[in-house]
Design a protein around this motif. Structure first.
Motif, PDB file in Angstrom:
ATOM      1  N   TRP A   1       0.736  -1.325  -0.026  1.00  0.00           N
ATOM      2  CA  TRP A   1      -0.112   0.040  -0.038  1.00  0.00           C
ATOM      3  C   TRP A   1       0.629   1.308  -0.044  1.00  0.00           C
ATOM      4  O   TRP A   1       0.517   2.321  -0.613  1.00  0.00           O
ATOM      5  N   GLU A   2       2.208   1.266   0.495  1.00  0.00           N
ATOM      6  CA  GLU A   2       2.892   2.671   0.685  1.00  0.00           C
ATOM      7  C   GLU A   2       3.430   2.700  -0.848  1.00  0.00           C
ATOM      8  O   GLU A   2       3.206   3.955  -1.029  1.00  0.00           O
ATOM      9  N   LEU A   3       3.672   1.810  -1.486  1.00  0.00           N
ATOM     10  CA  LEU A   3       3.954   2.083  -2.973  1.00  0.00           C
ATOM     11  C   LEU A   3       2.904   2.468  -3.889  1.00  0.00           C
ATOM     12  O   LEU A   3       2.883   3.270  -4.531  1.00  0.00           O
ATOM     13  N   GLU A   4       1.704   1.920  -3.297  1.00  0.00           N
ATOM     14  CA  GLU A   4       0.631   2.303  -4.397  1.00  0.00           C
ATOM     15  C   GLU A   4       0.196   3.825  -3.992  1.00  0.00           C
ATOM     16  O   GLU A   4      -0.020   4.719  -4.877  1.00  0.00           O
TER      17      GLU A   4
ATOM     18  N   LEU B   1     -11.969   2.219 -11.331  1.00  0.00           N
ATOM     19  CA  LEU B   1     -12.160   2.090  -9.987  1.00  0.00           C
ATOM     20  C   LEU B   1     -12.108   3.521  -9.373  1.00  0.00           C
ATOM     21  O   LEU B   1     -12.257   3.275  -8.106  1.00  0.00           O
ATOM     22  N   GLY B   2     -11.935   4.434  -9.930  1.00  0.00           N
ATOM     23  CA  GLY B   2     -12.014   5.675  -9.195  1.00  0.00           C
ATOM     24  C   GLY B   2     -13.361   6.380  -9.199  1.00  0.00           C
ATOM     25  O   GLY B   2     -13.352   7.198  -8.743  1.00  0.00           O
TER      26      GLY B   2
ATOM     27  N   GLY C   1      -8.943   3.534  -3.308  1.00  0.00           N
ATOM     28  CA  GLY C   1      -9.006   4.670  -2.794  1.00  0.00           C
ATOM     29  C   GLY C   1      -7.854   5.787  -3.274  1.00  0.00           C
ATOM     30  O   GLY C   1      -8.242   7.056  -3.425  1.00  0.00           O
ATOM     31  N   THR C   2      -6.806   5.402  -3.803  1.00  0.00           N
ATOM     32  CA  THR C   2      -5.597   6.267  -4.564  1.00  0.00           C
ATOM     33  C   THR C   2      -6.459   6.870  -5.954  1.00  0.00           C
ATOM     34  O   THR C   2      -6.278   7.683  -6.406  1.00  0.00           O
ATOM     35  N   LYS C   3      -7.113   5.889  -6.487  1.00  0.00           N
ATOM     36  CA  LYS C   3      -7.933   6.424  -7.727  1.00  0.00           C
ATOM     37  C   LYS C   3      -9.092   7.373  -7.766  1.00  0.00           C
ATOM     38  O   LYS C   3      -9.180   8.201  -8.259  1.00  0.00           O
ATOM     39  N   HIS C   4      -9.763   6.970  -6.374  1.00  0.00           N
ATOM     40  CA  HIS C   4     -10.660   8.088  -6.066  1.00  0.00           C
ATOM     41  C   HIS C   4     -10.046   9.596  -5.740  1.00  0.00           C
ATOM     42  O   HIS C   4     -10.418  10.555  -6.112  1.00  0.00           O
TER      43      HIS C   4
END
Length: 149
Positions: free
Chosen positions: A6-9, A46-47, A59-62
C-alpha cells in the motif's frame, strides 16, 4: 493493485500525481509566467466505484478524481490558465474472466484515441471513461451545490 504494498500504491498513485500536477502548475501556469495548458491525470474506472479486494488501490484512484475536480475549478483555471481533466480507463488490453463471462476489454489504442476527444472537448474538471473498446464518455458527478439537502 496489490494492497500488500500500500505504501508503494500511495507513492505512485497519490504522491507522484500531486507532484506532477504541481510541477505542471509551476511551469505551465500563467501565474508563474507560463502560457497555461491542459493537464490530464489517469485514474481508473475504480476511481468511480468500489472493489473490496483492493480498497487502498481504489482509494488512490478516487483521490486522483477528487484532485483533478478540485484543481478543475474556475478558481484555479482563472489563476493558472490550466485545464485539469481525468481519464478513467477500464481494465485494458487483457481478456478477463468474470464469473464465467469472457470479456474482451479495451486496448491501449482506444484510450489513446479517447485522449484526443478528452483534450479537445473536455471541460475543466471533467472526468471521462474509456472502456470496452467504445468511444469515451464523460461521467456526470454531482457536486454538493447541486445535491438536495
Amino acid at each position: 493493485m496489490n494492497d500488500a504494498h500500500w505504501e508503494l500504491e500511495i507513492a505512485i498513485n497519490v504522491s507522484a500525481v500531486v507532484q506532477g500536477s504541481l510541477f505542471g502548475i509551476k511551469y505551465m501556469g500563467k501565474n508563474n509566467g507560463g502560457k497555461g495548458g491542459v493537464i490530464v491525470n489517469i485514474a481508473s474506472i475504480l476511481g468511480l466505484q468500489n472493489l473490496a479486494g483492493c480498497p487502498v488501490y481504489v482509494g488512490t484512484k478516487h483521490f486522483v478524481v477528487g484532485l483533478d475536480r478540485s484543481f478543475g475549478t474556475p478558481y484555479f483555471l482563472e489563476r493558472t490558465g490550466i485545464t485539469f481533466l481525468t481519464m478513467c480507463p477500464g481494465v485494458t488490453d487483457t481478456p478477463l474472466d468474470i464469473g464465467g463471462w469472457k470479456v474482451r476489454l479495451s486496448g491501449p489504442s482506444n484510450v489513446a484515441k479517447g485522449m484526443y476527444t478528452l483534450i479537445t472537448k473536455g471541460e475543466n474538471g471533467s472526468v471521462w471513461v474509456s472502456e470496452g473498446g467504445q468511444p469515451i464518455y464523460e461521467v456526470a458527478i454531482p457536486d454538493r451545490t447541486t445535491l438536495r439537502k
